[in-house]
Design a protein around this motif. Structure first.
Motif, PDB file in Angstrom:
ATOM      1  N   PRO A  31     -31.301   1.411 -62.423  1.00 15.40           N
ATOM      2  CA  PRO A  31     -31.396  -0.193 -62.304  1.00 15.40           C
ATOM      3  C   PRO A  31     -32.506  -0.579 -61.344  1.00 15.40           C
ATOM      4  O   PRO A  31     -32.867   0.480 -60.527  1.00 15.40           O
ATOM      5  CB  PRO A  31     -30.158  -0.639 -61.240  1.00 15.40           C
ATOM      6  N   TYR A  32     -33.436  -1.566 -61.682  1.00 16.08           N
ATOM      7  CA  TYR A  32     -34.450  -1.875 -60.936  1.00 16.08           C
ATOM      8  C   TYR A  32     -34.813  -3.283 -60.854  1.00 16.08           C
ATOM      9  O   TYR A  32     -34.088  -4.164 -61.433  1.00 16.08           O
ATOM     10  CB  TYR A  32     -35.663  -1.246 -61.819  1.00 16.08           C
ATOM     11  N   VAL A  33     -35.725  -3.610 -60.097  1.00 15.00           N
ATOM     12  CA  VAL A  33     -36.410  -4.967 -59.610  1.00 15.00           C
ATOM     13  C   VAL A  33     -37.709  -4.880 -60.030  1.00 15.00           C
ATOM     14  O   VAL A  33     -38.497  -3.560 -59.924  1.00 15.00           O
ATOM     15  CB  VAL A  33     -35.968  -5.412 -58.236  1.00 15.00           C
ATOM     16  N   THR A  34     -38.434  -5.925 -60.237  1.00 13.30           N
ATOM     17  CA  THR A  34     -39.656  -5.789 -60.966  1.00 13.30           C
ATOM     18  C   THR A  34     -40.530  -7.330 -60.641  1.00 13.30           C
ATOM     19  O   THR A  34     -39.645  -8.471 -60.588  1.00 13.30           O
ATOM     20  CB  THR A  34     -39.636  -5.831 -62.379  1.00 13.30           C
ATOM     21  N   VAL A  79     -31.761  -2.771 -66.045  1.00 14.04           N
ATOM     22  CA  VAL A  79     -31.515  -1.486 -65.951  1.00 14.04           C
ATOM     23  C   VAL A  79     -32.184  -0.802 -67.156  1.00 14.04           C
ATOM     24  O   VAL A  79     -32.086  -1.188 -68.436  1.00 14.04           O
ATOM     25  CB  VAL A  79     -29.756  -1.452 -66.122  1.00 14.04           C
ATOM     26  N   GLU A  80     -32.371   0.860 -66.984  1.00 18.23           N
ATOM     27  CA  GLU A  80     -32.847   1.364 -68.221  1.00 18.23           C
ATOM     28  C   GLU A  80     -31.984   2.936 -68.141  1.00 18.23           C
ATOM     29  O   GLU A  80     -31.360   3.346 -67.095  1.00 18.23           O
ATOM     30  CB  GLU A  80     -34.253   1.698 -67.857  1.00 18.23           C
ATOM     31  N   GLU A 137     -33.520  -6.417 -69.899  1.00 17.36           N
ATOM     32  CA  GLU A 137     -34.369  -7.050 -68.737  1.00 17.36           C
ATOM     33  C   GLU A 137     -34.293  -8.518 -68.597  1.00 17.36           C
ATOM     34  O   GLU A 137     -34.354  -9.057 -69.837  1.00 17.36           O
ATOM     35  CB  GLU A 137     -35.768  -6.331 -68.837  1.00 17.36           C
ATOM     36  N   TYR A 138     -34.440  -8.800 -67.563  1.00 18.82           N
ATOM     37  CA  TYR A 138     -34.465 -10.326 -67.277  1.00 18.82           C
ATOM     38  C   TYR A 138     -35.679 -10.864 -66.536  1.00 18.82           C
ATOM     39  O   TYR A 138     -36.065 -10.194 -65.379  1.00 18.82           O
ATOM     40  CB  TYR A 138     -33.204 -11.151 -66.638  1.00 18.82           C
ATOM     41  N   VAL A 188     -34.862 -13.014 -71.837  1.00 19.65           N
ATOM     42  CA  VAL A 188     -34.244 -11.853 -71.672  1.00 19.65           C
ATOM     43  C   VAL A 188     -34.489 -11.062 -72.844  1.00 19.65           C
ATOM     44  O   VAL A 188     -34.805 -11.506 -73.836  1.00 19.65           O
ATOM     45  CB  VAL A 188     -32.652 -12.359 -71.833  1.00 19.65           C
ATOM     46  N   ARG A 189     -34.452  -9.634 -72.642  1.00 17.67           N
ATOM     47  CA  ARG A 189     -35.021  -8.884 -73.654  1.00 17.67           C
ATOM     48  C   ARG A 189     -34.493  -7.451 -73.738  1.00 17.67           C
ATOM     49  O   ARG A 189     -33.886  -6.949 -72.664  1.00 17.67           O
ATOM     50  CB  ARG A 189     -36.552  -8.770 -73.826  1.00 17.67           C
ATOM     51  N   ALA A 190     -34.402  -6.705 -74.881  1.00 21.06           N
ATOM     52  CA  ALA A 190     -34.049  -5.428 -75.149  1.00 21.06           C
ATOM     53  C   ALA A 190     -35.115  -4.619 -75.187  1.00 21.06           C
ATOM     54  O   ALA A 190     -36.127  -5.121 -76.178  1.00 21.06           O
ATOM     55  CB  ALA A 190     -32.856  -5.202 -75.889  1.00 21.06           C
ATOM     56  N   GLY A 191     -35.461  -3.331 -74.935  1.00 22.45           N
ATOM     57  CA  GLY A 191     -36.535  -2.605 -75.068  1.00 22.45           C
ATOM     58  C   GLY A 191     -36.342  -0.980 -75.380  1.00 22.45           C
ATOM     59  O   GLY A 191     -35.142  -0.293 -75.086  1.00 22.45           O
TER      60      GLY A 191
END
Length: 214
Positions: free
Chosen positions: A133-136, A168-169, A181-182, A206-209
């Protein structure tokens, strides 16, 4: 005579015991079990490149807000970045992305459209082995166009602002990862001749990668 018989019995006993003794000699000596190396621990450190897709929605700012313009639409693009995982499992990284966008809305003969945008962001995460999990947050920009159908005029420009979010990755192999990701973006405002006023945009994405890590 007894000595002869006794000697014969002894020889016979030796002949019977010899094969068993030879078999014992052929048995391998006990050895230690081979040492199995532990599986390598996954690390997030390294460069990566990938692609993403998702959905965005926003609110017009300035005159676009007065007109009630709320652009939304699909997005898709790519990203490139680098992570370094510290000994305490903190992961520090930087990522840049560029997105094609269909975000637009029309009201009272005025259309606002953002056809592409991008970000350059720092990332801070915590590695739970293959899950992070991460913040950006960082810089965001977008190409915004405002068209006035009543006058037949159009003006465009690049808005610049900031973004913050999180995600979260998950690494499903040592090289391939997926993420969700948001992002919230505030792109500020600029003046557009087509409406004779300032206009801008705030948006959520909102997206998926998917990424390939080198």
């Amino acid at each position: 005579m007894k000595k002869i018989i006794s000697s014969g019995v002894a020889v016979a006993a030796l002949l019977v015991a010899a094969p068993a003794f030879a078999a014992d000699l052929q048995q391998p000596y006990p050895t230690k079990a081979p040492v199995i190396a532990p599986a390598p621990v996954f690390s997030w450190t390294g460069f990566y490149i990938g692609a993403n897709a998702g959905y965005g929605w926003g609110s017009g700012e300035g005159q676009a807000d007065v007109l009630g313009l709320n652009p939304d639409g699909f997005i898709g693009g790519g990203q490139i970045g680098y992570n370094i995982q510290l000994d305490n499992n903190i992961v520090l990284g930087v990522e840049a992305d560029i997105q094609g966008s269909s975000l637009k809305d029309t009201a009272f003969g005025v259309e606002q459209k953002m056809d592409y945008f991008g970000t350059v962001r720092a990332r801070v995460g915590y590695a739970f082995d293959h899950i992070m999990p991460y913040v950006t947050g960082g810089w965001a920009w977008g190409h915004n166009e405002v068209t006035n159908d009543l006058t037949g005029s159009s003006a465009n420009g690049t808005l610049s602002g900031w973004t913050v979010g999180g995600g979260v990755e998950y690494a499903f192999t040592n090289n391939w990862t997926v993420k969700a990701e948001y992002l919230y973006m505030d792109l500020g405002e600029d003046y557009y001749d087509s409406i004779g006023a300032d206009s801008g945009l705030t948006a959520s994405v909102v997206r998926a990668g998917i990424n390939y890590k080198f």
